[in-house]
Enzyme design. Structure first.
Site, PDB file in Angstrom:
ATOM      1  N   TRP A 102       0.826  -1.204   0.000  1.00 49.48           N
ATOM      2  CA  TRP A 102       0.000   0.000   0.000  1.00 49.48           C
ATOM      3  C   TRP A 102       0.861   1.256   0.000  1.00 49.48           C
ATOM      4  CZ3 TRP A 102      -4.457  -1.155  -1.729  1.00 49.48           C
ATOM      5  CH2 TRP A 102      -5.089  -2.348  -1.372  1.00 49.48           C
ATOM      6  N   ASP A 172      -1.368   6.704   6.556  1.00 51.96           N
ATOM      7  CA  ASP A 172      -2.388   5.761   6.105  1.00 51.96           C
ATOM      8  C   ASP A 172      -2.584   4.767   7.243  1.00 51.96           C
ATOM      9  OD1 ASP A 172      -3.950   3.762   5.045  1.00 51.96           O
ATOM     10  OD2 ASP A 172      -2.626   3.316   3.342  1.00 51.96           O
ATOM     11  N   LYS A 196     -11.453  -2.063   7.342  1.00 52.24           N
ATOM     12  CA  LYS A 196     -10.607  -2.970   8.126  1.00 52.24           C
ATOM     13  C   LYS A 196     -10.975  -2.893   9.612  1.00 52.24           C
ATOM     14  CE  LYS A 196      -8.094  -3.442   4.283  1.00 52.24           C
ATOM     15  NZ  LYS A 196      -7.318  -2.513   3.498  1.00 52.24           N
TER      16      LYS A 196
END
Ligand SMILES: *Cc1c(COP(=O)(O)O)cnc(C)c1O
Length: 365
Positions: A102, A172, A196
């Site tokens: 990511w 993030d 998540k």
């Protein structure tokens, strides 16, 4: 119904309390007699629900008053471009930490808007650890961090700070937001796709320091400009109302448990139990460096000293089937790591960890 423990990395487990509230709101939201899905985002009940959700976030994370809380669409992935588009002037530099898939995607996007300095990378070791030495540029605008690397199961135990005193962190936190308290002193922005650790897919939480917005020197499409969403209080266009509601209920559940500190203690105990079994059981082996192990995503493989390369595939399949039979779902590892991954986010009950540990003990090849 037999108890199912869902170890999926995302979308992932949600508290039963939030799911039951969502089921009720689908037909009768707050005794209005109407489905929340059919209600205007500008109606009072929905506006009140947004205000309450923001309040919960501010309280749980102790968000300072000079930060704005936004509920956006587009996923965390949209923030990979939106953050540099809004924050990084064309000739300026930003530091990025390449600690996983990511983070790597985020830095690729940023290159379209300014200069990117890769301050560290563990790519050549399949991102199995978090590099401790950062080569930051002294005039960078911000330092981008992925607080938890969902695929590789590593997590910063302490988030590094920018060396430039003017610079701020852009984090993030998609896979570990609401699992520890944030130190806001160097943060410019935190973002997280909800699916998540905070709610269902569809809403992305952005918490941003107001003074960093509007300094890119470039024209930004209206909907991609943070200033638009600050001005419109996340209602410039139709926001993902139902997802925000499920996040609201998830945060209420978190608060009822005692908030972030209490949750962190539970998560530490859950992860410690699982890692202890991985280390003690000769059949299994963890893949992430011990000091960087994530409290959220736990990747592990069959120990190659006990299971030959020829046996591996069928043994993996039989462990997954063995687990499924006991209601332990979605334990297959990400294809780039292999083996297994147990995602044990806030909403994974400790009983789920106990059941997985027992399955690991009982499984025989
Ligand atoms: C899942 C994930 C993303 C991508 O989220 P989307 O909402 O699907 O765009 C980004 N960063 C991290 C750390 C993730 O775990």
């Amino acid at each position: 119904m037999k108890a199912i423990y869902n170890f999926s990395a995302g979308p992932s487990v949600l508290p039963q309390e939030a799911l039951r509230a969502a089921a009720e709101a689908a037909t009768n939201f707050n005794q209005t007699g109407m489905s929340l899905m059919t209600m205007s985002h500008r109606s009072k009940p929905v506006m009140d629900m947004f205000a309450e959700t923001e309040e919960l976030i501010r309280e749980l994370l102790a968000v300072p008053s000079n930060f704005k809380v936004l509920f956006l669409g587009g996923g965390a992935s949209m923030q990979f471009c939106m953050a540099p588009m809004n924050l990084l002037p064309q000739n300026a530099v930003a530091d990025y930490t390449d600690t996983g898939a990511w983070g790597s995607k985020a830095l690729q996007e940023a290159k379209m808007f300014g200069q990117v300095n890769v301050a560290c990378s563990s790519k050549t070791d399949n991102y199995s650890y978090i590099p401790k030495d950062l080569q930051q540029s002294k005039d960078s605008v911000y330092l981008h961090l992925t607080s938890n690397n969902t695929i590789f199961g590593t997590q910063w135990k302490e988030l590094p700070t920018p060396i430039n005193p003017e610079a701020y962190q852009v984090i993030d936190a998609s896979s570990d937001i609401f699992s520890y308290e944030l130190d806001w002193s160097r943060i410019g922005m935190v973002y997280a796709g909800a699916q998540k650790n905070a709610g269902p897919a569809g809403v992305t939480l952005v918490i941003i320091r107001e003074d960093i917005v509007g300094k890119s020197g470039r024209e930004i499409p209206t909907i991609l400009d943070y200033a638009t969403h600050i001005k419109g209080a996340s209602m410039f266009n139709t926001p993902p109302v139902f997802s925000v509601y499920v996040m609201n209920e998830t945060l209420k559940w978190l608060k009822s448990l005692g908030g972030i500190k209490a949750m962190q203690a539970i998560n530490e105990r859950k992860a410690a139990k699982l890692y202890a079994e991985i280390d003690a059981n000769p059949l299994f082996k963890g893949t992430a460096a011990k000091e960087d192990r994530s409290l959220m995503n736990v990747p592990f493989i069959l120990n190659p000293e006990k299971v030959s390369a020829e046996q591996k595939e069928s043994a993996e399949k039989s462990f997954l089937a063995f687990c499924k039979d006991r209601g332990l779902e979605t334990l297959a590892g990400h294809r780039v790591v292999g083996g297994f991954r147990a995602s044990i986010y806030n909403a994974m009950p400790e009983a789920g960890i106990d059941a997985l540990v027992q399955a690991m003990k009982d499984f025989k090849i």
